[in-house]
Motif scaffolding. Sequence first.
Motif, mmCIF file in Angstrom:
data_model
loop_
_atom_site.group_PDB
_atom_site.id
_atom_site.type_symbol
_atom_site.label_atom_id
_atom_site.label_comp_id
_atom_site.label_asym_id
_atom_site.label_seq_id
_atom_site.Cartn_x
_atom_site.Cartn_y
_atom_site.Cartn_z
ATOM 1 N N ASP A 114 1.218 -2.742 -31.627
ATOM 2 C CA ASP A 114 1.956 -2.010 -30.529
ATOM 3 C C ASP A 114 1.078 -1.564 -29.559
ATOM 4 O OD1 ASP A 114 1.421 -0.093 -32.309
ATOM 5 O OD2 ASP A 114 3.612 0.844 -32.509
ATOM 6 N N MET A 115 -0.350 -1.167 -29.838
ATOM 7 C CA MET A 115 -1.052 -0.417 -28.912
ATOM 8 C C MET A 115 -1.649 -1.362 -27.761
ATOM 9 S SD MET A 115 -1.401 2.674 -29.449
ATOM 10 C CE MET A 115 -0.221 3.239 -30.386
ATOM 11 N N VAL A 116 -1.413 -2.771 -28.079
ATOM 12 C CA VAL A 116 -1.987 -3.702 -27.194
ATOM 13 C C VAL A 116 -0.792 -4.630 -26.707
ATOM 14 C CG1 VAL A 116 -4.412 -3.880 -27.908
ATOM 15 C CG2 VAL A 116 -2.399 -5.282 -29.079
ATOM 16 N N ARG A 117 -1.105 -5.258 -25.336
ATOM 17 C CA ARG A 117 -0.127 -5.863 -24.686
ATOM 18 C C ARG A 117 -0.286 -7.528 -24.808
ATOM 19 N NH1 ARG A 117 2.177 -2.825 -19.438
ATOM 20 N NH2 ARG A 117 2.766 -0.957 -20.674
ATOM 21 N N ASP A 118 0.790 -8.441 -24.684
ATOM 22 C CA ASP A 118 0.408 -9.786 -24.838
ATOM 23 C C ASP A 118 -0.155 -10.337 -23.505
ATOM 24 O OD1 ASP A 118 1.098 -10.079 -27.336
ATOM 25 O OD2 ASP A 118 3.290 -10.444 -26.893
ATOM 26 N N TRP A 119 -0.654 -11.313 -23.212
ATOM 27 C CA TRP A 119 -1.551 -11.794 -22.114
ATOM 28 C C TRP A 119 -0.474 -11.919 -21.037
ATOM 29 C CZ3 TRP A 119 0.205 -16.252 -20.125
ATOM 30 C CH2 TRP A 119 0.714 -17.129 -21.157
ATOM 31 N N ASP A 120 0.877 -12.003 -21.334
ATOM 32 C CA ASP A 120 1.783 -12.522 -19.907
ATOM 33 C C ASP A 120 2.491 -11.121 -19.604
ATOM 34 O OD1 ASP A 120 3.173 -12.103 -22.411
ATOM 35 O OD2 ASP A 120 4.498 -13.964 -21.951
ATOM 36 N N GLN A 121 1.961 -9.944 -20.170
ATOM 37 C CA GLN A 121 2.491 -8.732 -19.624
ATOM 38 C C GLN A 121 1.674 -7.870 -18.647
ATOM 39 O OE1 GLN A 121 5.617 -7.417 -20.951
ATOM 40 N NE2 GLN A 121 5.422 -9.651 -21.642
ATOM 41 N N PRO A 122 2.269 -7.004 -17.942
ATOM 42 C CA PRO A 122 1.523 -6.482 -16.950
ATOM 43 C C PRO A 122 0.327 -5.591 -17.352
ATOM 44 C CG PRO A 122 3.658 -5.748 -16.715
ATOM 45 C CD PRO A 122 3.628 -6.916 -17.787
ATOM 46 N N ASN A 153 -14.173 -7.193 -14.814
ATOM 47 C CA ASN A 153 -12.999 -6.345 -14.560
ATOM 48 C C ASN A 153 -11.771 -7.145 -14.690
ATOM 49 O OD1 ASN A 153 -14.394 -3.974 -13.209
ATOM 50 N ND2 ASN A 153 -14.708 -5.670 -11.518
ATOM 51 N N LEU A 154 -10.590 -6.256 -15.338
ATOM 52 C CA LEU A 154 -9.456 -7.024 -15.570
ATOM 53 C C LEU A 154 -8.478 -6.466 -14.548
ATOM 54 C CD1 LEU A 154 -7.641 -7.997 -17.880
ATOM 55 C CD2 LEU A 154 -6.996 -5.789 -18.606
ATOM 56 N N ILE A 155 -8.094 -7.792 -13.804
ATOM 57 C CA ILE A 155 -6.917 -7.543 -12.916
ATOM 58 C C ILE A 155 -5.732 -8.286 -13.139
ATOM 59 C CG2 ILE A 155 -8.935 -7.650 -11.082
ATOM 60 C CD1 ILE A 155 -8.191 -10.675 -10.566
ATOM 61 N N GLU A 156 -4.796 -7.785 -12.376
ATOM 62 C CA GLU A 156 -3.408 -8.436 -12.680
ATOM 63 C C GLU A 156 -3.422 -9.965 -12.154
ATOM 64 O OE1 GLU A 156 -0.802 -7.169 -14.460
ATOM 65 O OE2 GLU A 156 -0.921 -5.510 -13.517
ATOM 66 N N ASP A 157 -2.492 -10.706 -13.092
ATOM 67 C CA ASP A 157 -2.459 -11.983 -12.804
ATOM 68 C C ASP A 157 -1.295 -12.176 -11.795
ATOM 69 O OD1 ASP A 157 -2.157 -14.814 -12.947
ATOM 70 O OD2 ASP A 157 -2.013 -14.863 -15.052
ATOM 71 N N THR A 158 -1.741 -12.765 -10.473
ATOM 72 C CA THR A 158 -0.685 -12.614 -9.504
ATOM 73 C C THR A 158 0.371 -13.796 -9.636
ATOM 74 O OG1 THR A 158 -2.402 -13.811 -7.889
ATOM 75 C CG2 THR A 158 -1.866 -11.235 -7.789
ATOM 76 N N SER A 159 -0.051 -14.774 -10.625
ATOM 77 C CA SER A 159 0.919 -15.916 -10.772
ATOM 78 C C SER A 159 1.955 -15.613 -11.584
ATOM 79 C CB SER A 159 0.048 -17.141 -11.208
ATOM 80 O OG SER A 159 -0.273 -17.189 -12.667
ATOM 81 N N LEU A 160 2.183 -14.748 -12.474
ATOM 82 C CA LEU A 160 2.977 -14.117 -13.015
ATOM 83 C C LEU A 160 4.095 -13.222 -12.450
ATOM 84 C CD1 LEU A 160 1.223 -13.530 -16.560
ATOM 85 C CD2 LEU A 160 2.549 -15.422 -15.883
ATOM 86 N N SER A 161 5.316 -13.603 -12.422
ATOM 87 C CA SER A 161 6.368 -12.362 -11.835
ATOM 88 C C SER A 161 6.647 -11.514 -12.684
ATOM 89 C CB SER A 161 7.476 -13.404 -11.340
ATOM 90 O OG SER A 161 8.048 -14.242 -12.288
ATOM 91 N N HIS A 162 6.102 -10.410 -12.593
ATOM 92 C CA HIS A 162 6.451 -9.311 -13.509
ATOM 93 C C HIS A 162 7.590 -8.415 -13.096
ATOM 94 C CE1 HIS A 162 2.046 -9.683 -14.980
ATOM 95 N NE2 HIS A 162 2.747 -10.006 -16.045
#
Length: 162
Positions: A114-122, A153-162
């Motif tokens: 629960d400390m880490v997020r899935d790849w499709d999360q912001p 660098n880790l950047i947000e995936d703009t193709s996903l609509s969070h």
Amino acid sequence: MTYFLIILIIFTIYFLKKLFFSAGDNQTIEIDPYKGDKKDSKMGEEETIVITDYTPRTLYKYNGHDDEKVYLSIKGKIFDVSKGRAFYGPGGPYENFAGRDASRGLAKNSFKEDMVRDWDQPIDKLEDLTEREKKALDEWEAFFEKKYNYIGNLIEDTSLSH
Ligand code: HEM
């Protein structure tokens, strides 16, 4: 006797030269043991790292299952932790961090799922961390900077609509 002296002089010059050149070689030896450890390249080889942007999705490929390389992110910085595969690779104690943003887990000293997020999360903004947790995270960041190469660098995936 003169003959002996000439031979002695030649030998002296030879040994002095040898001493001089080996001293020169020593200058190229990496004297910072940590730095030497950090560089995976052989002595004298320069390593060029191109800092690349990754999204949580593209980072996830480097979770140690699908690729030789293992990467993780701390405060938006991605580190190549491949040489720490025993820690982060499949079956390792910190495998949950592989291919993901490890910031929250490092800050809170927990490697639980629960400390880490899935790849499709912001990307975790870490806004709720206490001062103590932020400090712990900064210390981990310094640790990783010393031991591993910073590669992106880790950047947000703009193709996903969070
Ligand atoms: C259960 C108790 C724990 C034990 C016995 C333990 C043990 C260790 C040991 C022996 C090392 C290697 C140190 C070295 O190389 O000098 C290590 C490294 C490490 N530990 Fe733990 N640990 C524990 C808990 C945790 C937790 C909860 C975290 C979560 C953040 C964590 C994160 C790390 C990290 C990130 C490293 C560095 C690995 C590297 O060198 O890349 N550990 N731990």
